[in-house]
Design a protein around this motif. Structure first.
Motif, PDB file in Angstrom:
ATOM      1  N   GLY A   1      21.470  35.044  49.126  1.00 27.40           N
ATOM      2  CA  GLY A   1      20.482  35.989  49.645  1.00 27.40           C
ATOM      3  C   GLY A   1      19.309  36.201  48.693  1.00 27.40           C
ATOM      4  O   GLY A   1      18.337  36.859  49.044  1.00 27.40           O
ATOM      5  N   GLU A   2      19.423  35.646  47.469  1.00 26.11           N
ATOM      6  CA  GLU A   2      18.353  35.864  46.479  1.00 26.11           C
ATOM      7  C   GLU A   2      17.223  34.883  46.734  1.00 26.11           C
ATOM      8  O   GLU A   2      17.448  33.674  46.847  1.00 26.11           O
ATOM      9  N   ARG A   3      15.998  35.389  46.804  1.00 23.84           N
ATOM     10  CA  ARG A   3      14.852  34.524  47.110  1.00 23.84           C
ATOM     11  C   ARG A   3      14.643  33.463  46.042  1.00 23.84           C
ATOM     12  O   ARG A   3      14.633  33.772  44.854  1.00 23.84           O
ATOM     13  N   GLY A   4      14.508  32.241  46.446  1.00 23.43           N
ATOM     14  CA  GLY A   4      14.118  31.167  45.521  1.00 23.43           C
ATOM     15  C   GLY A   4      15.251  30.599  44.689  1.00 23.43           C
ATOM     16  O   GLY A   4      15.019  29.705  43.884  1.00 23.43           O
ATOM     17  N   VAL A   5      16.475  31.107  44.835  1.00 20.49           N
ATOM     18  CA  VAL A   5      17.562  30.560  44.017  1.00 20.49           C
ATOM     19  C   VAL A   5      18.189  29.365  44.754  1.00 20.49           C
ATOM     20  O   VAL A   5      18.321  29.382  45.981  1.00 20.49           O
ATOM     21  N   HIS A   6      18.483  28.320  44.018  1.00 21.73           N
ATOM     22  CA  HIS A   6      19.124  27.146  44.608  1.00 21.73           C
ATOM     23  C   HIS A   6      20.616  27.228  44.326  1.00 21.73           C
ATOM     24  O   HIS A   6      21.035  27.177  43.162  1.00 21.73           O
ATOM     25  N   VAL A   7      21.405  27.389  45.358  1.00 18.52           N
ATOM     26  CA  VAL A   7      22.856  27.572  45.202  1.00 18.52           C
ATOM     27  C   VAL A   7      23.562  26.253  45.487  1.00 18.52           C
ATOM     28  O   VAL A   7      23.333  25.630  46.529  1.00 18.52           O
ATOM     29  N   HIS A   8      24.393  25.841  44.565  1.00 20.64           N
ATOM     30  CA  HIS A   8      25.191  24.615  44.740  1.00 20.64           C
ATOM     31  C   HIS A   8      26.657  25.001  44.675  1.00 20.64           C
ATOM     32  O   HIS A   8      27.119  25.507  43.640  1.00 20.64           O
ATOM     33  N   LEU A   9      27.386  24.823  45.751  1.00 19.22           N
ATOM     34  CA  LEU A   9      28.825  25.112  45.771  1.00 19.22           C
ATOM     35  C   LEU A   9      29.533  23.775  45.927  1.00 19.22           C
ATOM     36  O   LEU A   9      29.142  22.953  46.755  1.00 19.22           O
ATOM     37  N   TYR A  10      30.560  23.569  45.124  1.00 18.82           N
ATOM     38  CA  TYR A  10      31.163  22.235  45.057  1.00 18.82           C
ATOM     39  C   TYR A  10      32.267  22.004  46.094  1.00 18.82           C
ATOM     40  O   TYR A  10      32.840  20.910  46.141  1.00 18.82           O
ATOM     41  N   GLY A  11      32.576  23.032  46.903  1.00 25.22           N
ATOM     42  CA  GLY A  11      33.566  22.839  47.974  1.00 25.22           C
ATOM     43  C   GLY A  11      34.993  22.754  47.445  1.00 25.22           C
ATOM     44  O   GLY A  11      35.867  22.200  48.107  1.00 25.22           O
ATOM     45  N   LYS A  12      35.247  23.334  46.251  1.00 20.93           N
ATOM     46  CA  LYS A  12      36.619  23.336  45.710  1.00 20.93           C
ATOM     47  C   LYS A  12      37.331  24.583  46.238  1.00 20.93           C
ATOM     48  O   LYS A  12      36.736  25.658  46.280  1.00 20.93           O
ATOM     49  N   ASP A  13      38.607  24.425  46.618  1.00 27.11           N
ATOM     50  CA  ASP A  13      39.265  25.581  47.245  1.00 27.11           C
ATOM     51  C   ASP A  13      39.924  26.544  46.256  1.00 27.11           C
ATOM     52  O   ASP A  13      40.032  27.713  46.523  1.00 27.11           O
ATOM     53  N   ASP A  14      40.322  26.075  45.095  1.00 23.95           N
ATOM     54  CA  ASP A  14      41.116  26.914  44.206  1.00 23.95           C
ATOM     55  C   ASP A  14      40.271  27.366  43.011  1.00 23.95           C
ATOM     56  O   ASP A  14      40.017  26.597  42.096  1.00 23.95           O
ATOM     57  N   ALA A  15      39.837  28.647  43.050  1.00 25.48           N
ATOM     58  CA  ALA A  15      38.919  29.157  42.009  1.00 25.48           C
ATOM     59  C   ALA A  15      39.691  29.594  40.763  1.00 25.48           C
ATOM     60  O   ALA A  15      39.684  30.762  40.392  1.00 25.48           O
ATOM     61  N   ARG A  16      40.337  28.629  40.106  1.00 29.72           N
ATOM     62  CA  ARG A  16      41.112  28.952  38.887  1.00 29.72           C
ATOM     63  C   ARG A  16      40.170  29.390  37.763  1.00 29.72           C
ATOM     64  O   ARG A  16      39.034  28.906  37.684  1.00 29.72           O
ATOM     65  N   PRO A  17      40.663  30.281  36.858  1.00 31.09           N
ATOM     66  CA  PRO A  17      39.819  30.665  35.718  1.00 31.09           C
ATOM     67  C   PRO A  17      39.382  29.417  34.942  1.00 31.09           C
ATOM     68  O   PRO A  17      40.181  28.503  34.740  1.00 31.09           O
ATOM     69  N   GLY A  18      38.127  29.360  34.561  1.00 32.43           N
ATOM     70  CA  GLY A  18      37.632  28.238  33.764  1.00 32.43           C
ATOM     71  C   GLY A  18      37.218  27.035  34.601  1.00 32.43           C
ATOM     72  O   GLY A  18      36.657  26.079  34.065  1.00 32.43           O
ATOM     73  N   ARG A  19      37.474  27.060  35.912  1.00 31.63           N
ATOM     74  CA  ARG A  19      37.131  25.898  36.742  1.00 31.63           C
ATOM     75  C   ARG A  19      35.678  25.999  37.206  1.00 31.63           C
ATOM     76  O   ARG A  19      35.226  27.060  37.665  1.00 31.63           O
ATOM     77  N   LYS A  20      34.954  24.876  37.121  1.00 37.29           N
ATOM     78  CA  LYS A  20      33.556  24.862  37.554  1.00 37.29           C
ATOM     79  C   LYS A  20      33.515  24.775  39.082  1.00 37.29           C
ATOM     80  O   LYS A  20      33.911  23.759  39.663  1.00 37.29           O
ATOM     81  N   MET A  21      33.037  25.871  39.725  1.00 38.74           N
ATOM     82  CA  MET A  21      33.075  25.975  41.192  1.00 38.74           C
ATOM     83  C   MET A  21      31.705  25.729  41.818  1.00 38.74           C
ATOM     84  O   MET A  21      31.606  25.462  43.011  1.00 38.74           O
ATOM     85  N   GLY A  22      30.653  25.883  41.027  1.00 36.97           N
ATOM     86  CA  GLY A  22      29.299  25.705  41.566  1.00 36.97           C
ATOM     87  C   GLY A  22      28.301  26.041  40.476  1.00 36.97           C
ATOM     88  O   GLY A  22      28.677  26.290  39.320  1.00 36.97           O
ATOM     89  N   HIS A  23      27.031  26.002  40.818  1.00 37.44           N
ATOM     90  CA  HIS A  23      25.998  26.444  39.871  1.00 37.44           C
ATOM     91  C   HIS A  23      24.791  26.926  40.651  1.00 37.44           C
ATOM     92  O   HIS A  23      24.672  26.641  41.854  1.00 37.44           O
ATOM     93  N   VAL A  24      23.932  27.684  39.980  1.00 32.05           N
ATOM     94  CA  VAL A  24      22.675  28.108  40.609  1.00 32.05           C
ATOM     95  C   VAL A  24      21.523  27.736  39.692  1.00 32.05           C
ATOM     96  O   VAL A  24      21.654  27.783  38.467  1.00 32.05           O
ATOM     97  N   THR A  25      20.418  27.338  40.301  1.00 29.90           N
ATOM     98  CA  THR A  25      19.219  27.002  39.521  1.00 29.90           C
ATOM     99  C   THR A  25      18.059  27.862  39.994  1.00 29.90           C
ATOM    100  O   THR A  25      17.854  28.027  41.208  1.00 29.90           O
ATOM    101  N   ARG A  26      17.360  28.414  39.032  1.00 29.26           N
ATOM    102  CA  ARG A  26      16.133  29.159  39.341  1.00 29.26           C
ATOM    103  C   ARG A  26      14.972  28.416  38.684  1.00 29.26           C
ATOM    104  O   ARG A  26      14.971  28.234  37.465  1.00 29.26           O
ATOM    105  N   VAL A  27      14.044  27.974  39.505  1.00 28.73           N
ATOM    106  CA  VAL A  27      12.876  27.266  38.966  1.00 28.73           C
ATOM    107  C   VAL A  27      11.845  28.297  38.538  1.00 28.73           C
ATOM    108  O   VAL A  27      11.585  29.259  39.271  1.00 28.73           O
TER     109      VAL A  27
END
Ligand code: AMP
Length: 352
Positions: free
Chosen positions: A324-350
């Protein structure tokens, strides 16, 4: 040249393979993922998927026969089976072998003239004791193999922590490394072609939390600007010595007396995810261009810069607010198990 329409095999099916597949698809390639897990996140966006262990030679050869070229998206892979692929593998096995054994990696880096923090090989508790007296405290023990994102590491801050640290890394062959009082951390991300052509991106300044990358920012601060030329020269010597083809990332500490190499990744890297929106050509597209021997793309910034933040473990729960944040690029990796320390996605702000 491997023309669009061809099939690229990718060994490893994590988020790097996923973003490589998306970039390859944009250029008209098909990707085939090879990974032992039942539903690797790269397979969701690729044309084909082989599920097999990385050392399953018949499966690897059948996979290689179906693709026009093979690349890899992480380095903890057995070298011998991949060596059988010969020239079909880009980058080659030398880049893979060097990056997966820390003692060999350090020796190799030093042989190219680049500097690393003072270190010693460790094969037992006596070696840890000598390292403490030679390197001083604090120091960090790092297992020689299978370490990533701060895993396989234990700090020794006082002499009474020595046994516990050796136990914590599982008494495995290791290196001891002096603590670097770094000003900041940054990486040099480059892409090299078989004929020696190469390009660099702006070097991101990297912040880690608990040994895992938290944020990358370009342009980096003053310390990065002051050292990047020397760091690029060192990274290029490393790439040339490996005859590396594709993206290579070298992580650096900015120390008071210049760049010290922390480690090499013979692949696209988390600190380069900002290039998807922040640079004219992303690290993923450029890697595909280099291994397929297409023309290099421009690497300049699309705007004033960018910041990339990882979504680790339960950070992923923030996705509704982030999309919902304007201008943020959201990348979700489609992994189902959000274990601590696991890379689940990233966001980029230009940065405008
Ligand atoms: P690594 O897995 O070796 O990249 O280590 C992960 C993070 O731990 C690094 O990015 C640093 O923030 C920190 N670290 C690793 N080695 C050292 C060192 N010798 N001195 C200070 N910090 C370190």
């Amino acid at each position: 040249m491997i023309p669009p329409g061809s099939t690229i095999g990718i060994v490893g099916g994590g988020q790097l393979g996923r973003m490589l597949s998306i970039a390859a698809a944009q250029l008209g390639y098909r990707c085939h993922i090879f990974d032992p897990h039942p539903n690797p996140c790269a397979a969701d966006v690729a044309a084909a998927f082989t599920r097999a262990e990385f050392d399953d030679i018949p499966a690897l050869q059948a996979f290689a026969a179906k693709v026009d070229i093979v690349t890899y998206e992480f380095e903890n892979l057995p070298v011998e089976p991949l060596a059988l692929l010969g020239d079909k593998l880009r980058p080659g096995v030398r880049s893979l072998a060097i990056a997966q054994e820390r003692a060999e990696e350090k020796t190799f880096i030093e042989s190219t003239g680049a500097r690393v923090a003072p270190w010693r090989p460790i094969d037992g508790l006596d070696d840890v004791r000598s390292a403490v007296s030679e390197l001083g405290l604090p120091l960090v023990l790092k297992t020689r193999c299978y370490g990533y994102d701060g895993k396989g590491q234990a700090w020794v801050r006082s002499a009474d922590e020595l046994d516990a640290a050796w136990d914590a890394i599982g008494r495995a062959p290791a290196i001891a490394e002096a603590a670097v009082a770094f000003i900041t951390e940054y990486s040099v991300i480059l892409c090299r072609w078989a004929d020696g052509r190469h390009v660099f991106w702006d070097s991101p300044e990297n912040e880690h939390r608990d040994g895992i990358l938290h944020r990358s920012t370009v342009p980096g601060g003053e310390a990065v600007a002051a050292q990047v030329e020397e760091a690029r020269a060192a990274a290029l010597r490393i790439a040339e010595a490996l005859d590396h083809v594709g993206v290579l990332t070298v992580e650096f500490f900015a120390s008071a007396d210049g760049p010290l190499v922390n480690e090499i990744a013979p692949r696209v890297h988390n600190s380069g995810h900002w290039t998807i929106e922040g640079a004219v050509t992303s690290q993923f597209e450029q890697h595909i261009r280099a291994i397929c021997d297409l023309h290099p793309g421009l690497t300049g910034l699309t705007r004033g810069g960018a910041t990339m933040e990882n979504l680790i473990g339960s950070d992923i729960d923030r996705w509704p607010e982030l999309v919902g944040e304007r201008g943020v690029h959201v990348h979700l990796y489609g992994k189902d198990d959000a274990r601590p320390g696991r890379k689940m996605g990233h966001v980029t702000r230009v940065i405008r």
